[in-house]
Design an enzyme around this catalytic site. Structure first.
Site, PDB file in Angstrom:
ATOM      1  N   HIS A 154       0.728  -1.244  -0.392  1.00 40.56           N
ATOM      2  CA  HIS A 154       0.129  -0.280   0.200  1.00 40.56           C
ATOM      3  C   HIS A 154       0.914   1.271  -0.051  1.00 40.56           C
ATOM      4  CE1 HIS A 154      -3.691   2.629   1.041  1.00 40.56           C
ATOM      5  NE2 HIS A 154      -2.642   2.534   1.650  1.00 40.56           N
ATOM      6  N   GLU A 155       1.687   1.269   1.025  1.00 39.46           N
ATOM      7  CA  GLU A 155       1.948   2.299   0.890  1.00 39.46           C
ATOM      8  C   GLU A 155       3.609   2.726   0.083  1.00 39.46           C
ATOM      9  OE1 GLU A 155       1.893   4.942   3.508  1.00 39.46           O
ATOM     10  OE2 GLU A 155       0.541   3.684   4.172  1.00 39.46           O
ATOM     11  N   HIS A 158       1.410   4.280  -3.192  1.00 37.57           N
ATOM     12  CA  HIS A 158       1.576   5.668  -3.129  1.00 37.57           C
ATOM     13  C   HIS A 158       2.961   6.780  -3.480  1.00 37.57           C
ATOM     14  CE1 HIS A 158      -2.052   6.233  -0.532  1.00 37.57           C
ATOM     15  NE2 HIS A 158      -1.472   5.958   0.475  1.00 37.57           N
ATOM     16  N   HIS A 164      -5.768   7.547  -2.733  1.00 39.37           N
ATOM     17  CA  HIS A 164      -6.636   6.373  -1.972  1.00 39.37           C
ATOM     18  C   HIS A 164      -7.343   6.295  -3.252  1.00 39.37           C
ATOM     19  CE1 HIS A 164      -4.681   7.368   1.814  1.00 39.37           C
ATOM     20  NE2 HIS A 164      -4.587   5.795   1.764  1.00 39.37           N
TER      21      HIS A 164
END
Length: 747
Positions: A154-155, A158, A164
């Site tokens: 997830h990070e 980014h 998101h």
């Protein structure tokens, strides 16, 4: 040989077992195993750390956006540093996440070697990242509780340029935001942004995205959601983080304008008539047939017979003909980049117990031809006619084919044959242990909280005996509707020469999503790393990972000693298990690994002095007016905010300029593959030959490429001669026609 209609394949496993179910019931006062708790939400971790970041986990630059600004997209592969302040488990989880990117996307990573743009992973406060390439060194924080594979993915997404999912301009068509339930001053995390700020890359809204908020993100009341879905069935799906969704991967490849993966060599589910380029043997006795699921007794594994007109497999009939007749099925020629591959496939044998199913490889003979055969593994028929998963380890460094060979053992006593489906060949290690649990629906229904199933003993590459314990309805948690999973050691044949207590080993447990295409699997992976600090009062304060015969209990099922368990009493929800393909064929499959991470204790390398953290970071929902209508007061930070630094104020805060030396930088050899990235032009294939990149150039019927990097296009000599002949003939014909015409005019 000619194609008829097919079904085929077979496999080898380091250690595999199909469970004969023996359910153990929890007695009062008898449970001394350690539950590490449930995986916490990223935003819950950051709130507890006192962080109020943009969208909960983003340090946002004021001026750029990677979804819209091409200059903020990374040049691949992305350089990285693993800081020494990271937990050892986090380092292993980060490397595991890298392998998922390599397997499922075109994105790759490489150890830092002085580049101006790079990522440094550090244990700072909370879980957070920045958006896109900032053209300088930048942090990803993997703080306490963030060392889960999906959290790290997830990070990293980014950092690759993704916001998101619920920030999309069209999100109100798909979810409801309950503004009165959001913590005061955190409402900004639910803002949407128009197409001038972020783009959905022409993909639909994705409830399963790894980038979607969970239903209880930033909520005032722990039992009341802040976000619900317009389609109620997805309320229990959003925010669950097993792995990338299929749409996540589509967006990732579109953003970076590439599609090829790095470690997936081959995949076939036999749904297409060309059977993925596989070929029949020409010197055997029979053929594999391309079968379908039209008959009740012939159901494929891909779709388990649920789709009319679909669901194909390969099949070798062993009930006809003579004993010893054989049929070969060969893959296309494959060009490996690494030195180890894992061949995974599903198979079943419904004929005679004397039938044999073998995996071979056909290798390069050093003269350019793929012809030398070597047997790798043999499978024998048995009474279990269910689909089984198999893993075969290959160690091919040159071009090769994998080969399936079926042999009739006793046609007179056979009423079926050998089935093969869902082949995957990756350049990754096979799992150390594979546990298949049959009739899982009945087990889920007939067990209660605390009931457990214990796996058989598997051995890792070092010789440690390992196993897992499954809690079908959870262990001791208050929430119902969850499955629990824990890890333990077994005593084994090698204990006298092994290290005890065993530390710095990462236990990796994977509940397999049995989707046919490994790129679209959303398997759940849980991992922790053993330490001498992991002790238990139940064994008088001894280390849990000491020799099992010393600190464990006797288990009559294996006639061995078993340690206490360590893991998660609430690992995955029943809803998610049933929604995806975790329970395909009413079977649950669990992988287990136990890997030595000692070489990762010292990984940090000094960064270039010119690389600094970017200036101009926005926090606390303080995005500029260009980012949203309901924006709040902006704050411009000139350096990394102190609230994001180390939890211990007495320790010097690390930055990318203060990284220190690295000792014993023992990276796996494949991180330095000369073929990553591919240096070959014009779709040439790169092959690692003794550490040097060697290009295999594309050749067509008319043209071929040559040169060290396949940079030069040439015309085949035969075609060139034909063209010259045609041109000469055309000139001659023109001359004759002209002469004849002139002669007639003179007459």
């Amino acid at each position: 040989m000619l194609w008829i209609q097919p079904a085929c394949l077979l496999s080898l496993i380091f250690s595999a077992h199909i469970a004969a179910v023996s359910i153990k019931h929890l007695l009062n006062g008898s449970d001394h195993d350690t539950d590490v708790g449930e995986q916490k939400d990223i935003f819950e971790i950051n709130l507890a750390a006192g962080l109020n970041l943009f969208q909960g986990d983003i340090l946002l630059p004021r001026t750029r956006n990677a979804m819209r600004d091409p200059s903020s997209r990374w040049k691949l592969p992305i350089p990285y540093i693993l800081a020494d302040n990271l937990e050892l488990n986090a380092k292993g989880a980060i490397l595991h996440a890298f392998e998922m990117f390599r397997l499922k996307s075109c994105v790759d990573f490489k150890p830092y070697e002085g580049e101006s743009s790079y990522i440094i992973f550090q244990k700072l406060s909370g879980c957070w990242s920045m958006i896109g390439d900032q053209q300088v060194g930048q942090n990803i924080s993997i703080g306490e509780g963030c060392d889960f594979k999906a959290t790290i993915e997830h990070e990293i997404l980014h950092a690759l340029g993704f916001f998101h999912e619920q920030s999309r301009t069209d999100r109100d068509d798909y979810v409801n935001i309950w503004w009165d339930q959001i913590i005061t001053d955190y409402e900004h995390n639910f803002n949407t942004y128009d197409d001038n700020t972020i783009t959905d890359l022409n993909t639909p809204y994705d409830y399963e995205s790894l980038m979607h908020y969970g239903p209880f993100s930033f909520n005032k009341n722990e039992s009341i959601p802040t976000i619900t879905t317009k389609i109620p069935e997805f309320n229990t799906i959003i925010g669950q983080l097993p792995d990338f969704s299929a749409i996540d991967l589509i967006r990732l490849n579109r953003m970076y304008n590439c599609t090829a993966t790095h470690t997936l060599l081959d995949h076939c589910d036999f749904e297409k008539t060309n059977v993925c380029g596989m070929i029949q043997g020409t010197r055997d006795d029979a053929d594999w047939a391309h079968g379908d699921s039209s008959q009740p007794e012939q159901v494929d594994h891909t779709l388990v017979g649920q789709c009319k007109g679909a669901g194909y497999f390969m099949f070798f009939n062993t009930s006809l003909g003579a004993r010893g007749e054989a049929a070969l099925l060969e893959s296309r020629i494959l060009y490996p980049k690494r030195k180890q591959q894992c061949l995974q496939f599903f198979y079943k044998m419904t004929g005679s117990p004397a039938d044999r199913f073998e995996v071979w490889v056909r290798r390069d003979d050093n003269a350019g031809k793929v012809r030398q055969l070597a047997k790798i593994q043999t499978f024998q028929g048995d009474s279990d006619h269910n689909w089984k998963i198999a893993h075969v380890t290959l160690n091919e460094e040159k071009k090769f084919r994998y080969v399936f060979l079926g042999t009739k053992g006793d046609p007179g006593n056979s009423s079926g044959g050998i089935y093969l489906d869902d082949i995957t060949l990756t350049e990754t290690p096979c799992p150390a242990g594979v546990w298949t649990i049959r009739n899982i629906s009945q087990i889920l229904e007939n067990t209660v909280k605390g009931d457990k199933l214990v796996s058989p003993r598997f051995y890792n590459s070092e010789g440690y005996g390992v196993g897992v314990t499954l809690y079908p309805n959870g262990r001791i948690t208050s929430n119902s509707g969850f499955l629990g999973l824990t890890f333990h050691l077994y005593s084994g044949d090698n204990d006298a020469i092994l290290e005890w207590p065993v530390e710095n080993r990462q236990a990796i447990m994977t509940i397999l999503d049995q989707e046919a295409d490994t790129r679209n699997r959303m398997s759940l992976t849980l991992m922790f790393t053993t330490s001498k600090n992991q002790t238990s009062s139940a064994i008088n304060g001894s280390v849990i990972w000491d020799r099992p015969s010393k600190v464990g209990v006797y288990d009559k099922d294996c006639d061995c000693f078993r340690s206490l368990d360590w893991g998660w009493g609430q690992a995955i929800s029943h809803q998610l298990l049933k929604r995806r393909n975790f329970l395909k064929g009413d079977s649950l499959i669990i992988f287990v690994d136990f890997k030595d991470l000692t070489h990762l204790n010292r990984t940090e390398v000094p960064a270039s002095a010119r690389s600094t953290m970017p200036r101009g970071l926005l926090l606390q929902g303080q995005e500029s007016p260009a980012l949203g209508e309901s924006s709040r007061k902006a704050m411009l930070e000139e350096s990394l905010p102190s609230s994001l630094g180390q939890r211990h104020p007495s320790r010097q805060k690390r930055s990318v300029e203060n990284t220190g030396p690295m000792e014993d930088h023992n990276w796996p050899q494949y991180f330095r593959d000369p073929c990553d990235p591919n240096p070959c032009q014009n779709e040439g294939t790169c092959v690692n030959v003794k550490g040097m990149a060697s290009c295999r150039c594309v050749s067509g019927h008319a043209f071929f490429y040559a040169g060290e990097r396949c940079q030069a296009m040439h015309v085949h000599g035969s075609l060139l001669g034909l063209l010259i002949g045609c041109i000469a003939g055309l000139i001659f014909l023109t001359f004759v026609t002209f002469s004849t015409t002139n002669g007639k005019l003179r007459q």
